[in-house]
Structure formats: structure tokens, C-alpha cells
Design a protein around this motif. Structure first.
Motif, PDB file in Angstrom:
ATOM      1  N   VAL A  62       0.817  -1.211   0.000  1.00 52.08           N
ATOM      2  CA  VAL A  62       0.000   0.000   0.000  1.00 52.08           C
ATOM      3  C   VAL A  62       0.852   1.263   0.000  1.00 52.08           C
ATOM      4  CG1 VAL A  62      -1.759   1.254   1.302  1.00 52.08           C
ATOM      5  CG2 VAL A  62      -1.865  -1.227   1.142  1.00 52.08           C
ATOM      6  N   ARG A  63       1.975   1.261   0.710  1.00 51.03           N
ATOM      7  CA  ARG A  63       2.739   2.513   0.890  1.00 51.03           C
ATOM      8  C   ARG A  63       3.314   3.064  -0.404  1.00 51.03           C
ATOM      9  NH1 ARG A  63       7.269  -0.687   3.547  1.00 51.03           N
ATOM     10  NH2 ARG A  63       8.697  -0.979   1.814  1.00 51.03           N
ATOM     11  N   ASP A  64       3.613   2.196  -1.389  1.00 48.92           N
ATOM     12  CA  ASP A  64       4.188   2.698  -2.635  1.00 48.92           C
ATOM     13  C   ASP A  64       3.504   2.157  -3.885  1.00 48.92           C
ATOM     14  OD1 ASP A  64       5.084   0.105  -2.565  1.00 48.92           O
ATOM     15  OD2 ASP A  64       7.222   0.608  -2.567  1.00 48.92           O
ATOM     16  N   GLY A  65       2.498   1.305  -3.739  1.00 47.22           N
ATOM     17  CA  GLY A  65       1.746   0.803  -4.879  1.00 47.22           C
ATOM     18  C   GLY A  65       2.437  -0.293  -5.661  1.00 47.22           C
ATOM     19  N   GLN A  66       3.549  -0.821  -5.155  1.00 49.54           N
ATOM     20  CA  GLN A  66       4.257  -1.899  -5.845  1.00 49.54           C
ATOM     21  C   GLN A  66       3.521  -3.218  -5.636  1.00 49.54           C
ATOM     22  OE1 GLN A  66       7.154  -1.668  -7.845  1.00 49.54           O
ATOM     23  NE2 GLN A  66       6.540   0.481  -7.717  1.00 49.54           N
ATOM     24  N   GLU A  67       3.527  -4.044  -6.653  1.00 51.64           N
ATOM     25  CA  GLU A  67       2.784  -5.308  -6.657  1.00 51.64           C
ATOM     26  C   GLU A  67       3.740  -6.479  -6.794  1.00 51.64           C
ATOM     27  OE1 GLU A  67      -0.664  -7.766  -6.798  1.00 51.64           O
ATOM     28  OE2 GLU A  67      -0.515  -5.628  -6.386  1.00 51.64           O
ATOM     29  N   ILE A  68       3.411  -7.559  -6.117  1.00 53.16           N
ATOM     30  CA  ILE A  68       4.122  -8.826  -6.266  1.00 53.16           C
ATOM     31  C   ILE A  68       3.102  -9.825  -6.796  1.00 53.16           C
ATOM     32  CG2 ILE A  68       5.352 -10.673  -5.073  1.00 53.16           C
ATOM     33  CD1 ILE A  68       5.929  -8.580  -2.867  1.00 53.16           C
ATOM     34  N   THR A  69       3.421 -10.486  -7.895  1.00 55.15           N
ATOM     35  CA  THR A  69       2.518 -11.502  -8.432  1.00 55.15           C
ATOM     36  C   THR A  69       3.287 -12.779  -8.718  1.00 55.15           C
ATOM     37  OG1 THR A  69       2.847 -10.691 -10.688  1.00 55.15           O
ATOM     38  CG2 THR A  69       0.914  -9.863  -9.508  1.00 55.15           C
ATOM     39  N   CYS A  70       2.563 -13.862  -8.706  1.00 52.59           N
ATOM     40  CA  CYS A  70       3.100 -15.145  -9.158  1.00 52.59           C
ATOM     41  C   CYS A  70       1.921 -15.997  -9.609  1.00 52.59           C
ATOM     42  CB  CYS A  70       3.908 -15.843  -8.063  1.00 52.59           C
ATOM     43  SG  CYS A  70       2.950 -16.445  -6.671  1.00 52.59           S
ATOM     44  N   THR A  71       2.193 -16.956 -10.458  1.00 49.76           N
ATOM     45  CA  THR A  71       1.147 -17.848 -10.938  1.00 49.76           C
ATOM     46  C   THR A  71       1.342 -19.222 -10.325  1.00 49.76           C
ATOM     47  OG1 THR A  71       2.439 -18.421 -12.898  1.00 49.76           O
ATOM     48  CG2 THR A  71       0.861 -16.621 -13.113  1.00 49.76           C
ATOM     49  N   ALA A  72       0.239 -19.946 -10.207  1.00 46.13           N
ATOM     50  CA  ALA A  72       0.276 -21.294  -9.647  1.00 46.13           C
ATOM     51  C   ALA A  72      -0.816 -22.116 -10.313  1.00 46.13           C
ATOM     52  CB  ALA A  72       0.069 -21.261  -8.141  1.00 46.13           C
ATOM     53  N   SER A  73      -0.625 -23.422 -10.293  1.00 47.75           N
ATOM     54  CA  SER A  73      -1.594 -24.310 -10.937  1.00 47.75           C
ATOM     55  C   SER A  73      -2.781 -24.619 -10.036  1.00 47.75           C
ATOM     56  CB  SER A  73      -0.909 -25.613 -11.337  1.00 47.75           C
ATOM     57  OG  SER A  73      -0.381 -26.242 -10.179  1.00 47.75           O
ATOM     58  N   SER A  74      -2.719 -24.177  -8.790  1.00 42.15           N
ATOM     59  CA  SER A  74      -3.783 -24.495  -7.846  1.00 42.15           C
ATOM     60  C   SER A  74      -3.911 -23.385  -6.813  1.00 42.15           C
ATOM     61  CB  SER A  74      -3.466 -25.824  -7.157  1.00 42.15           C
ATOM     62  OG  SER A  74      -4.459 -26.139  -6.223  1.00 42.15           O
ATOM     63  N   ARG A  75      -5.060 -23.339  -6.163  1.00 39.15           N
ATOM     64  CA  ARG A  75      -5.264 -22.402  -5.063  1.00 39.15           C
ATOM     65  C   ARG A  75      -5.329 -23.226  -3.790  1.00 39.15           C
ATOM     66  NH1 ARG A  75     -10.459 -18.481  -4.593  1.00 39.15           N
ATOM     67  NH2 ARG A  75     -11.477 -20.478  -4.337  1.00 39.15           N
TER      68      ARG A  75
END
Length: 197
Positions: A62-75
Motif C-alpha cells: 500500500v505505501r508505494d503501490g508496488q505489486e508482487i505476483t506469481c502464478t500457480a496451478s492451484s489455489r
């Protein structure tokens, strides 16, 4: 809950986390046009809910708007813990508060045991039916437009590539996320003309 957005504690990083999906490989019809032999171009939509579905995990700092993403085959808990490890690696100092929903993979026994070994991370669960409290939901809207809208994906690798490219593009112009509606921009005073008849 809202204090985490408006007045976070010192030395604390607030990350809003959520999963998007499943994102499924599919092909959209081609644009209308004519083939070289004079017939209309036709392409069936390829849509399935088979084993190639992909989930996108995302965390908005939230403090700087940077995002971390990753993909996965399952939840599931294993994939969620792998995502939490990415969040921890990206924020090496201070406490990390993860704002998320109370999904079983977020609050299950396996995840609670994992969190014991990672004491810097703690969860702040949003109430049921209040997804609007999670700022990650708003970021997903930007992500869908940048990565998924009208795209054709041959498989999970294409989805992963689109996720990485869109995340990098959105992070390049990221700004801090502020809770609440921003004040309206100051408008210029318009001249008022009086007409005499």
C-alpha cells in the motif's frame, strides 16, 4: 482494519493479498474480416475448464503501490505459502501485515504452522462479504485490463508471461494507494457570459 490503510504502525508494511482466477488458456475469435478466398474469417472460441487452469496470486504494497505476483496451478496452502515467501523476501525489514480474506488456504493448519516459522508475517482478515476492504481487488481491475483483456493464451506459460509483463508495466508507474476518495481537482473558473436579447 481501516487504520492499517490510514495510519499503519511504524516499521510495518501493509500488503493486500488475494488470488485471481482461474485464468484459463483460450483463444478468442479473430477480428471480422475476409479471407483471401472471399469468405468471412471464422474462429471458434476455445474454452475449457481442464487441468491447465492457472491462478494468479497478488500482493499490493500500500505505501508505494508496488505489486508482487506469481502464478500457480492451484489455489491451496502450499501455493499460498510460496507466495507469502515472495512477499517476505521482497520486504526484508519490519513486520508485514497481510490483509486478506479468510479462505481455508489462508487460515488452515498448514499455513498457521508455516507462520510460526515466519513471525514477521501476520494476517488481518477482512470480514465476510466485505471484499471491497481489500485494495488488491482494485488492482486486479487494472491487471485484467493490462494482461488479460482480449488476449489469447496457448497455455499456462503464456499466462505467466503476461502476468510478469503486466506487473512490471503497472509497477513502473505505481503510486501509493490512499484509502478513500481523492479530493476533486481544483477546477478552473469558467467565464460566465450573459446574453442580452
Amino acid at each position: 482494519m481501516l487504520e492499517l490503510y490510514t495510519d499503519p504502525p511504524d516499521d510495518t508494511t501493509v500488503v493486500c493479498a488475494d488470488e485471481l482466477g482461474p485464468v484459463i488458456p483460450r483463444a478468442f475469435p479473430s477480428a471480422p474480416g475476409w479471407s483471401p478466398d472471399g469468405h468471412g474469417v471464422k474462429s471458434d472460441v476455445d474454452y475449457s475448464r481442464g487441468p491447465e487452469k492457472t491462478w494468479v496470486y497478488g500482493g499490493l504494497r500500500v505505501r508505494d503501490g508496488q505489486e508482487i505476483t506469481c502464478t500457480a496451478s492451484s489455489r491451496n496452502s502450499v501455493c499460498y505459502q510460496r507466495f507469502l515467501q515472495l512477499v517476505e523476501d521482497d520486504n526484508p525489514e519490519g513486520e508485514i501485515v497481510i490483509v486478506t480474506d479468510n479462505l481455508s488456504s489462508h487460515n488452515g493448519k498448514s499455513t498457521r504452522e508455516w507462520l510460526v516459522d515466519h513471525p514477521r508475517i501476520r494476517h488481518a482478515f477482512i470480514p465476510v462479504a466485505a471484499c471491497w476492504l481489500n485494495l488488491q481487488e482494485s488492482w486486479w481491475r487494472l491487471f485484467r485490463r493490462a494482461a488479460l483483456a482480449g488476449q489469447s493464451f496457448a497455455g499456462p506459460d503464456d499466462i505467466d508471461h503476461a502476468t510478469r509483463v503486466a506487473t512490471a508495466q503497472l509497477n513502473s508507474r505505481a503510486k501509493p494507494w490512499v484509502w478513500g476518495r481523492p479530493p476533486p481537482p481544483p477546477g478552473k473558473l469558467r467565464r460566465r457570459f450573459g446574453y442580452l436579447l
